[in-house]
Design a protein around this motif. Structure first.
Motif, PDB file in Angstrom:
ATOM      1  N   LYS A 108       7.054 -61.481-135.865  1.00  0.00           N
ATOM      2  CA  LYS A 108       5.774 -60.632-135.747  1.00  0.00           C
ATOM      3  C   LYS A 108       6.285 -59.312-135.874  1.00  0.00           C
ATOM      4  O   LYS A 108       5.444 -58.468-136.640  1.00  0.00           O
TER       5      LYS A 108
ATOM      6  N   GLU B 153       5.927 -58.651-139.660  1.00  0.00           N
ATOM      7  CA  GLU B 153       4.511 -58.275-140.294  1.00  0.00           C
ATOM      8  C   GLU B 153       4.387 -56.756-140.087  1.00  0.00           C
ATOM      9  O   GLU B 153       3.223 -56.516-141.027  1.00  0.00           O
ATOM     10  N   HIS B 154       5.057 -56.047-139.285  1.00  0.00           N
ATOM     11  CA  HIS B 154       4.690 -54.548-139.083  1.00  0.00           C
ATOM     12  C   HIS B 154       5.933 -53.668-139.899  1.00  0.00           C
ATOM     13  O   HIS B 154       5.976 -52.644-139.809  1.00  0.00           O
ATOM     14  N   ASN B 155       6.542 -54.653-140.881  1.00  0.00           N
ATOM     15  CA  ASN B 155       7.707 -54.076-141.641  1.00  0.00           C
ATOM     16  C   ASN B 155       8.608 -53.391-140.815  1.00  0.00           C
ATOM     17  O   ASN B 155       9.124 -52.397-141.058  1.00  0.00           O
TER      18      ASN B 155
ATOM     19  N   ARG C 160       6.092 -48.710-132.140  1.00  0.00           N
ATOM     20  CA  ARG C 160       5.120 -49.713-132.364  1.00  0.00           C
ATOM     21  C   ARG C 160       5.888 -51.050-131.489  1.00  0.00           C
ATOM     22  O   ARG C 160       5.092 -52.080-131.415  1.00  0.00           O
TER      23      ARG C 160
ATOM     24  N   ILE D  77       4.474 -54.917-129.976  1.00  0.00           N
ATOM     25  CA  ILE D  77       5.001 -56.071-130.763  1.00  0.00           C
ATOM     26  C   ILE D  77       5.637 -57.182-129.526  1.00  0.00           C
ATOM     27  O   ILE D  77       5.598 -58.368-129.450  1.00  0.00           O
TER      28      ILE D  77
END
Length: 469
Positions: free
Chosen positions: A418, A421-423, A460, A464
């Motif tokens: 996951k 997916e946000h790098n 972030r 996550i």
């Protein structure tokens, strides 16, 4: 207005600013001159207020730099320890580790963020290596390095370690292709297929990779972020199983960053002598100490049972692939094994690093690096304080990372995909254990500068990690 009231007034104002995070952990306060001008106070009054806050542990005075916030939020407690010891078992390293290494992300949330200039110390190192290459004459390029490595480099390493309290002869050192190679040689010299090796839990996943390849069994010994490996648990394991070697990181090892106290160091050596044990010391983080640089465990090894392994990877450059090993009673065998596994190291690379150390470049680089790492650690802790969940985190005095304990419902291993997916690349806790423990733990590095993009990636992470609880 009385002078004592003036410094109390300034002290209260500064204290309130720290508590409300006007200045965050690790940030520099306004200079004494600025405080004098803004508050209409004398220099001695301002200094007195700052010194009182320093005595309370809220500030830290750094020579020629000023006063910095060192307030540690109460919410960030020390991660808990584990006490169970399982039967010896073979190692199977997760494929996830290969994915992380393939992304060059072991110590970076954003490995693709390749920005910034080379540090001055690395620029100077590159110059030294370049000069060494240009000095090659005749048929030098057609000859191998001697088995133990370049003598001048070993002499410089001996001198460097003497400043840390370990008096070592150049003849007791052998140059390797990094610390991982040194650990590999140490295990090959002391163990055979099927033997049992004790490791710290949580401990370095690179060592687990080596144990898997050599088909060695492992016993995980619990550690504490306050005192390192639990020597009572180690003794219990030694009573139950025939253990051939024990891998330890007494100085700021990953992921916990603990500095092992003298009492534990002495106890490990007593156990090594009592149970005929080889101690393999991973000293790769010793030179990153923010304060006084600790002596290696090897410095008090009177029975030649400690094999010290280290390299320049964590304190200067991973790209060098230069490390060293001091093999104790197994040293001759280790040099023979080096010939089999590597044959020789680059002569000009070793000569360039020896020049760099001799000219004082390495010492200068370390002083600057330690200061930067401490500031980055403080910045990371300050941001973790803002996370919207209860967590525990250590406050290491060296190394490159912190060890974070999240709520039990968090699955950091499951969050890896996951995060991608946000790098963002995370390093889940289960990677630091054979048995898959530490599911709700995370290692976060402060090796790189906290640029706005890295801070954004860090901020972030709570969303996550906590979204599927």
């Amino acid at each position: 207005m009385a002078t004592d009231y003036l410094y109390h007034q300034l002290e209260s104002w500064l204290q309130e600013g720290i508590q409300k995070q006007r200045w965050r952990l690790g940030e520099r306060l306004p200079s004494i001159r600025t405080l004098c001008q803004e508050h209409g106070l004398s220099r001695s009054t301002v200094q007195h207020a700052l010194q009182r806050l320093e005595a309370q542990g809220l500030l830290e005075a750094r020579p020629k730099a000023g006063y910095f916030v060192r307030f540690q939020p109460k919410a960030l407690e020390i991660p808990q320890s584990r006490v169970q010891i399982d039967e010896p078992q073979l190692v199977t390293v997760s494929d996830l580790l290969l994915d992380i290494m393939g992304r060059s992300a072991a110590f970076d949330l954003l490995p693709d963020l390749n920005v910034g200039d080379l540090p001055p110390g690395v620029v100077a190192l590159n110059r030294s290596i370049g000069r060494s290459l240009r000095r090659q004459r005749g048929d030098d390029y057609q000859y191998y390095d001697e088995p133990a490595g370049n003598l001048r480099l070993r002499e410089q390493l001996a001198l460097h370690n003497s400043r840390r309290g370990w008096i070592v002869s150049p003849d007791e050192l052998c140059i390797t292709s990094g610390c991982q190679h040194a650990l590999f040689l140490a295990l090959m010299a002391t163990c055979e297929k099927g033997d049992v090796v004790a490791v710290e839990s949580p401990g370095f996943y690179g060592a687990l990779q080596l144990l898997e390849q050599l088909e060695l069994k492992v016993v995980e010994v619990p550690t504490s972020v306050e005192s390192g490996i639990d020597t009572d648990s180690l003794e219990e394991a030694l009573k139950n199983w025939k253990i051939k070697a024990c891998i330890v990181s007494p100085a700021f090892g990953t992921p916990s960053g603990v500095l092992m106290p003298d009492s534990s160091r002495k106890r490990i050596l007593e156990l090594a002598e009592q149970y005929d044990l080889a101690i393999i010391e991973d000293d790769i983080y010793g030179d990153t100490a923010f304060g006084a640089v600790p002596d290696p465990l090897k410095a008090i090894d009177t029975e030649s049972r400690v094999i010290l392994c280290s390299s320049f990877s964590k304190c200067m450059s991973r790209d060098l692939r230069l490390g060293w090993i001091s093999g104790a009673r197994w040293h001759s065998r280790i040099i023979r094994l080096k010939l089999v596994t590597q044959l020789a190291s680059s002569r000009y690379l070793q000569q360039g690093v020896a020049d760099y150390m001799e000219e004082g470049g390495f010492a200068t680089h370390l002083r600057k690096l330690r200061k930067e790492l401490r500031e980055r650690r403080d910045c990371l802790i300050a941001h973790l304080h803002d996370w919207p969940c209860d967590l525990r985190v250590n406050l290491p005095q060296g190394g490159l990372s912190v060890w974070v304990e999240l709520p039990e419902s968090v699955d950091t291993l499951g969050a890896y995909t996951k995060a991608l997916e946000h790098n963002v690349v995370i390093t889940p806790g289960p990677l630091f254990s054979v048995s898959g423990q530490f599911q709700n733990y995370l290692r976060i590095s402060f090796e790189h500068p906290w640029s706005p993009k890295r801070v954004n990636a860090l901020n972030r992470l709570p969303e996550i990690l906590l979204s599927d609880r």
